[in-house]
Enzyme design. Structure first.
Site, PDB file in Angstrom:
ATOM      1  N   CYS A  67      50.977  20.482  11.515  1.00 45.59           N
ATOM      2  CA  CYS A  67      52.065  20.714  12.480  1.00 45.59           C
ATOM      3  C   CYS A  67      51.795  22.077  13.098  1.00 45.59           C
ATOM      4  O   CYS A  67      50.671  22.577  13.031  1.00 45.59           O
ATOM      5  CB  CYS A  67      53.446  20.604  11.836  1.00 45.59           C
ATOM      6  SG  CYS A  67      53.882  21.887  10.638  1.00 45.59           S
ATOM      7  N   ARG A  84      44.714  25.198 -19.473  1.00 45.78           N
ATOM      8  CA  ARG A  84      45.992  25.811 -19.101  1.00 45.78           C
ATOM      9  C   ARG A  84      46.528  25.287 -17.773  1.00 45.78           C
ATOM     10  O   ARG A  84      47.746  25.191 -17.568  1.00 45.78           O
ATOM     11  CB  ARG A  84      45.854  27.331 -19.067  1.00 45.78           C
ATOM     12  CG  ARG A  84      44.920  27.873 -17.985  1.00 45.78           C
ATOM     13  CD  ARG A  84      44.624  29.350 -18.188  1.00 45.78           C
ATOM     14  NE  ARG A  84      43.935  29.965 -17.061  1.00 45.78           N
ATOM     15  CZ  ARG A  84      42.639  29.803 -16.783  1.00 45.78           C
ATOM     16  NH1 ARG A  84      41.889  29.025 -17.551  1.00 45.78           N
ATOM     17  NH2 ARG A  84      42.102  30.418 -15.753  1.00 45.78           N
ATOM     18  N   HIS A  85      45.624  24.931 -16.866  1.00 47.01           N
ATOM     19  CA  HIS A  85      46.100  24.465 -15.560  1.00 47.01           C
ATOM     20  C   HIS A  85      46.778  23.102 -15.680  1.00 47.01           C
ATOM     21  O   HIS A  85      47.762  22.836 -14.988  1.00 47.01           O
ATOM     22  CB  HIS A  85      44.949  24.427 -14.556  1.00 47.01           C
ATOM     23  CG  HIS A  85      44.317  25.766 -14.350  1.00 47.01           C
ATOM     24  ND1 HIS A  85      45.049  26.887 -14.010  1.00 47.01           N
ATOM     25  CD2 HIS A  85      43.031  26.178 -14.473  1.00 47.01           C
ATOM     26  CE1 HIS A  85      44.243  27.925 -13.922  1.00 47.01           C
ATOM     27  NE2 HIS A  85      43.010  27.530 -14.202  1.00 47.01           N
ATOM     28  N   HIS A 112      43.363  24.962  -9.632  1.00 41.39           N
ATOM     29  CA  HIS A 112      44.439  25.394 -10.526  1.00 41.39           C
ATOM     30  C   HIS A 112      45.690  24.523 -10.434  1.00 41.39           C
ATOM     31  O   HIS A 112      46.377  24.324 -11.442  1.00 41.39           O
ATOM     32  CB  HIS A 112      44.851  26.833 -10.203  1.00 41.39           C
ATOM     33  CG  HIS A 112      43.825  27.850 -10.609  1.00 41.39           C
ATOM     34  ND1 HIS A 112      44.105  29.193 -10.702  1.00 41.39           N
ATOM     35  CD2 HIS A 112      42.523  27.723 -10.932  1.00 41.39           C
ATOM     36  CE1 HIS A 112      43.013  29.861 -11.079  1.00 41.39           C
ATOM     37  NE2 HIS A 112      42.036  28.973 -11.216  1.00 41.39           N
ATOM     38  N   ASP A 140      52.503  16.299  13.736  1.00 42.30           N
ATOM     39  CA  ASP A 140      53.501  16.188  14.798  1.00 42.30           C
ATOM     40  C   ASP A 140      52.801  16.428  16.143  1.00 42.30           C
ATOM     41  O   ASP A 140      51.577  16.553  16.224  1.00 42.30           O
ATOM     42  CB  ASP A 140      54.717  17.099  14.547  1.00 42.30           C
ATOM     43  CG  ASP A 140      54.443  18.585  14.795  1.00 42.30           C
ATOM     44  OD1 ASP A 140      53.303  18.948  15.159  1.00 42.30           O
ATOM     45  OD2 ASP A 140      55.381  19.383  14.622  1.00 42.30           O
ATOM     46  N   HIS A 141      53.603  16.502  17.186  1.00 42.23           N
ATOM     47  CA  HIS A 141      53.072  16.616  18.558  1.00 42.23           C
ATOM     48  C   HIS A 141      52.237  17.873  18.776  1.00 42.23           C
ATOM     49  O   HIS A 141      51.369  17.895  19.636  1.00 42.23           O
ATOM     50  CB  HIS A 141      54.244  16.604  19.547  1.00 42.23           C
ATOM     51  CG  HIS A 141      55.281  17.632  19.202  1.00 42.23           C
ATOM     52  ND1 HIS A 141      56.218  17.416  18.204  1.00 42.23           N
ATOM     53  CD2 HIS A 141      55.499  18.888  19.657  1.00 42.23           C
ATOM     54  CE1 HIS A 141      56.980  18.481  18.094  1.00 42.23           C
ATOM     55  NE2 HIS A 141      56.561  19.402  18.951  1.00 42.23           N
ATOM     56  N   THR A 146      52.879  25.086  12.297  1.00 41.66           N
ATOM     57  CA  THR A 146      52.654  26.127  11.289  1.00 41.66           C
ATOM     58  C   THR A 146      52.064  25.611   9.983  1.00 41.66           C
ATOM     59  O   THR A 146      51.596  26.405   9.161  1.00 41.66           O
ATOM     60  CB  THR A 146      53.993  26.791  10.918  1.00 41.66           C
ATOM     61  OG1 THR A 146      54.867  25.746  10.435  1.00 41.66           O
ATOM     62  CG2 THR A 146      54.630  27.479  12.113  1.00 41.66           C
TER      63      THR A 146
HETATM   64  C1  RB5 Z   1      57.504  22.017  16.268  1.00 42.26           C
HETATM   65  O1  RB5 Z   1      57.957  22.744  17.362  1.00 42.26           O
HETATM   66  C2  RB5 Z   1      57.334  22.919  15.080  1.00 42.26           C
HETATM   67  O2  RB5 Z   1      58.576  23.321  14.612  1.00 42.26           O
HETATM   68  C3  RB5 Z   1      56.546  22.223  14.009  1.00 42.26           C
HETATM   69  O3  RB5 Z   1      55.298  21.872  14.498  1.00 42.26           O
HETATM   70  C4  RB5 Z   1      56.266  23.015  12.753  1.00 42.26           C
HETATM   71  O4  RB5 Z   1      55.689  24.232  13.043  1.00 42.26           O
HETATM   72  C5  RB5 Z   1      57.381  23.110  11.802  1.00 42.26           C
HETATM   73  O5  RB5 Z   1      57.265  23.654  10.705  1.00 42.26           O
END
Ligand code: RB5
Length: 150
Positions: A64, A132-133, A97, A7-8, A66
């Site tokens: 993204c 097992r995996h 795994h 994403d941005h 996070t």
């Molecule tokens: C965008 O603001 C943010 O929500 C996105 O990049 C991400 O972290 C979402 O999980």
């Protein structure tokens, strides 16, 4: 072929990951976004995830803020096992795994050098298949089909 999408918030990190893929001699397909304009990450995560699920791409890397939202979206696509990693140990074990086929990382969580180390580990570690995996990954696939695994 490696699918890559973001994403941005992760345009700069995508450049770094692309330079790693170039260095590793791996081809990639960039599913966007391409502009620093606020966008909806599930659209791009799904494009890359569909390419991995169809076999067009062997692995995918999603970026993204996070690494969480893109992973949640990608994991809604049948056949996708996407993990969010912020260190290399989990990235290696996700391959060994869990036979993860997509890696997600957060541009607001880790720096570019760590992200490249994580991606390199993910892309160079084999699945420990046949034991097992494989049974456990098969159970995850059964869950995806709505089957009982007990
Ligand atoms: C965008 O603001 C943010 O929500 C996105 O990049 C991400 O972290 C979402 O999980």
């Amino acid at each position: 072929m490696i699918a890559i999408a973001n994403d941005h918030s992760a345009l700069e990190l995508k450049k770094e990951i692309k330079s790693l893929l170039d260095e590793m001699g791996l081809e990639y397909k960039d599913f966007g976004t391409y502009e620093p304009v606020s966008c909806h990450y599930p659209i791009y995560a799904a494009r890359a995830a569909r390419a991995v699920a169809s076999g067009e791409c062997e692995f995918g890397i999603l970026l993204c803020g996070t690494g969480l939202g893109v992973a949640l979206a990608a994991n809604k696509i049948k056949g996708i096992r996407c993990v969010t990693c912020s260190e290399t140990v989990s990235a290696g074990l996700a391959r060994q795994h869990n036979n993860a086929n997509m890696l997600a990382m957060g541009a607001r969580v880790i720096g570019p050098e760590l992200a490249k180390a994580i991606a390199r580990t993910f892309l160079t570690t084999e699945f420990d298949s046949g034991g097992r995996h494989s049974i456990r990954v098969g159970m995850i696939e059964a869950l995806e089909r709505g089957e009982s695994i007990e």
